[in-house]
Design an enzyme around this catalytic site. Structure first.
Site, mmCIF file in Angstrom:
data_model
loop_
_atom_site.group_PDB
_atom_site.id
_atom_site.type_symbol
_atom_site.label_atom_id
_atom_site.label_comp_id
_atom_site.label_asym_id
_atom_site.label_seq_id
_atom_site.Cartn_x
_atom_site.Cartn_y
_atom_site.Cartn_z
ATOM 1 N N GLU A 64 -42.661 -6.810 4.600
ATOM 2 C CA GLU A 64 -41.423 -7.328 5.203
ATOM 3 C C GLU A 64 -41.488 -7.186 6.720
ATOM 4 O O GLU A 64 -41.923 -6.143 7.232
ATOM 5 C CB GLU A 64 -40.241 -6.529 4.637
ATOM 6 N N HIS A 65 -41.048 -8.220 7.409
ATOM 7 C CA HIS A 65 -41.080 -8.296 8.881
ATOM 8 C C HIS A 65 -42.512 -8.199 9.409
ATOM 9 O O HIS A 65 -42.745 -7.748 10.524
ATOM 10 C CB HIS A 65 -40.181 -7.219 9.513
ATOM 11 N N THR A 66 -43.436 -8.609 8.582
ATOM 12 C CA THR A 66 -44.832 -8.690 9.015
ATOM 13 C C THR A 66 -45.218 -10.136 9.334
ATOM 14 O O THR A 66 -46.188 -10.362 10.051
ATOM 15 C CB THR A 66 -45.774 -8.183 7.907
ATOM 16 N N GLY A 119 -27.426 -16.598 1.632
ATOM 17 C CA GLY A 119 -27.306 -15.426 2.500
ATOM 18 C C GLY A 119 -27.637 -14.122 1.803
ATOM 19 O O GLY A 119 -27.304 -13.049 2.294
ATOM 20 N N SER A 129 -32.705 -18.865 0.869
ATOM 21 C CA SER A 129 -31.956 -20.091 0.543
ATOM 22 C C SER A 129 -32.031 -21.135 1.660
ATOM 23 O O SER A 129 -32.049 -22.337 1.374
ATOM 24 C CB SER A 129 -30.496 -19.758 0.224
ATOM 25 N N SER A 130 -32.110 -20.709 2.916
ATOM 26 C CA SER A 130 -32.192 -21.689 4.014
ATOM 27 C C SER A 130 -33.464 -22.508 3.903
ATOM 28 O O SER A 130 -33.448 -23.740 4.021
ATOM 29 C CB SER A 130 -32.214 -20.994 5.379
ATOM 30 N N GLU A 174 -35.609 -24.436 11.335
ATOM 31 C CA GLU A 174 -34.995 -23.102 11.360
ATOM 32 C C GLU A 174 -35.084 -22.458 12.749
ATOM 33 O O GLU A 174 -34.114 -21.910 13.257
ATOM 34 C CB GLU A 174 -35.726 -22.217 10.334
ATOM 35 N N ASP A 225 -40.689 -17.594 4.241
ATOM 36 C CA ASP A 225 -39.818 -18.259 3.275
ATOM 37 C C ASP A 225 -40.295 -19.679 2.973
ATOM 38 O O ASP A 225 -40.268 -20.124 1.824
ATOM 39 C CB ASP A 225 -38.372 -18.309 3.789
ATOM 40 N N TYR A 273 -32.066 -9.822 13.752
ATOM 41 C CA TYR A 273 -33.416 -10.292 13.408
ATOM 42 C C TYR A 273 -34.163 -10.729 14.668
ATOM 43 O O TYR A 273 -35.298 -10.323 14.911
ATOM 44 C CB TYR A 273 -33.295 -11.456 12.420
#
Ligand code: GLA
Length: 350
Positions: free
Chosen positions: A17-19, A105, A110-111, A143, A155, A204
């Site tokens: 995550e966040h990589t 969210g 989902s975006s 995005e 994503d 973020y």
């Protein structure tokens, strides 16, 4: 008038995550839940959207060529049509009906699923011949460049390439992808904490800027370049909180590698420990968890999960809890019965 339909799934991320925006490693799994867009062509340049999702507005119209950001979900559609125009794609106006069984969210992509589903329907409707890499790239541009969320590409790649029964190991440096089949002994309960934080996009974007700042301090192009260097010495050269941010990213890449080994060795206990360690790192070093996500992961472990962690960008959203196959529903029910907010089980994977 022609109609064309496109579907795209949401995702969880087993670990990593966040990589993604640090050229690191991620391990997404596609959900069976997703977004469907049915688009019908028009003779003018109007776009009309209606959705059954729990968002506002539910009906909206805009004109191609006059896309302006307003901070709502509609920015993903405006971003998609603006990016298509920038690439010279010949589209006309359309009416689109959006249906979704993916919570919005909830940190489940989902975006990106909406943008990819829209691109898939428009590609069919206007013969654009967009392939998966092009769809992922355009959805990502919508995005980041249009909607203003400086997200990585996890994503979008998960939505186009993701599989429901396997994890994908994606190296974000070159998008090299390997299928990592999930052991038949485990499943993952995906639980929405029911909380969304308004400052999520700001938080973020700030994390991403901190990573860029750390790279400047260290004279490197990306945090992936640290791989293999003695971490402690490097961290000493960084002011707080950049040291903690970097420690998360570097150790998280290491956990992804160990998770691949654990999955291959069917070492479910080790995999659970890695999920727990990932959560602690996201909570303490990266500081993107919330009291609700911490509580829910703790309750899942109390209910017998092998490991649990927040999933996605954080600042609210969902957790995943690793359990023995067949235990996911009971485990989620037990955790949710003690949870202070109104959460819900979204899916059991695979
Ligand atoms: C969000 C972003 C992704 C990724 C995750 C965190 O889902 O859209 O690009 O950064 O957060 O791993």
């Amino acid at each position: 008038m022609l109609t064309a339909t496109g579907f795209a799934p949401g995702r969880i991320n087993l670990i990593g995550e966040h990589t993604d925006y640090n050229d690191g490693l991620v391990m997404p799994i596609a959900l069976r839940l997703g977004v469907t867009v049915a688009a019908t062509s028009r003779d003018d340049t109007s776009v009309r959207l209606t959705t059954d999702a729990a968002v506002s507005p539910r009906d909206v119209a805009y004109v191609l060529g006059a896309e302006e950001r307003d901070g709502t979900w509609v920015d993903r559609a405006r971003g998609v049509t603006a990016m298509l125009a920038r690439e010279g794609a010949a589209i006309r106006g359309f009416d689109a009906e959006i249906t979704s069984d993916l919570p919005v969210g909830a940190g489940l992509g989902s975006s990106a699923a909406f943008a990819i589903a829209l691109l898939r329907s428009l590609s069919k409707l206007f013969d654009l011949a967009l392939d998966d890499p092009a769809s992922a790239r355009l959805a990502h541009a919508a995005e980041t460049e249009f909607a203003g969320a400086r997200a990585g590409m996890l994503d979008q790649l998960a939505s186009v390439y993701g599989r429901a029964k396997d994890a994908l190991l994606i190296d974000m440096r070159d998008h090299a992808t390997q299928v990592i089949p999930l052991p038949s002994t485990i499943e993952l309960a995906v639980i929405d904490s029911g909380t969304r934080h308004e400052h999520a996009t700001g938080g973020y974007n700030r994390r991403r800027a901190e990573c860029e700042d750390a790279c400047l301090h260290l004279g490197i192009a990306s945090l992936r370049d640290i791989d293999g260097s003695p971490l402690d010495e490097l961290l000493e050269r960084l002011p707080a909180p950049l040291d903690r941010r970097v420690r998360h990213v570097v150790t998280e890449n290491g956990r992804v590698r160990r998770a691949v080994d654990a999955v291959r060795a069917r070492d479910d206990v080790e995999l659970g420990q890695l999920l727990n360690a990932s959560h602690r790192s996201l909570r303490d070093d990266y500081e993107v968890s919330t009291p609700e996500l911490d509580e829910l992961t703790g309750l899942a472990i109390g209910a017998g999960a092998l490991g649990a962690r927040m999933v996605g960008g954080g600042f609210g959203g969902s957790i995943i809890a690793l359990t023995r196959r067949g235990r996911g529903h009971d485990l989620a029910a037990e955790a949710l019965a003690r949870y202070r907010d109104r959460g819900r089980l979204v899916a059991v994977v695979p």
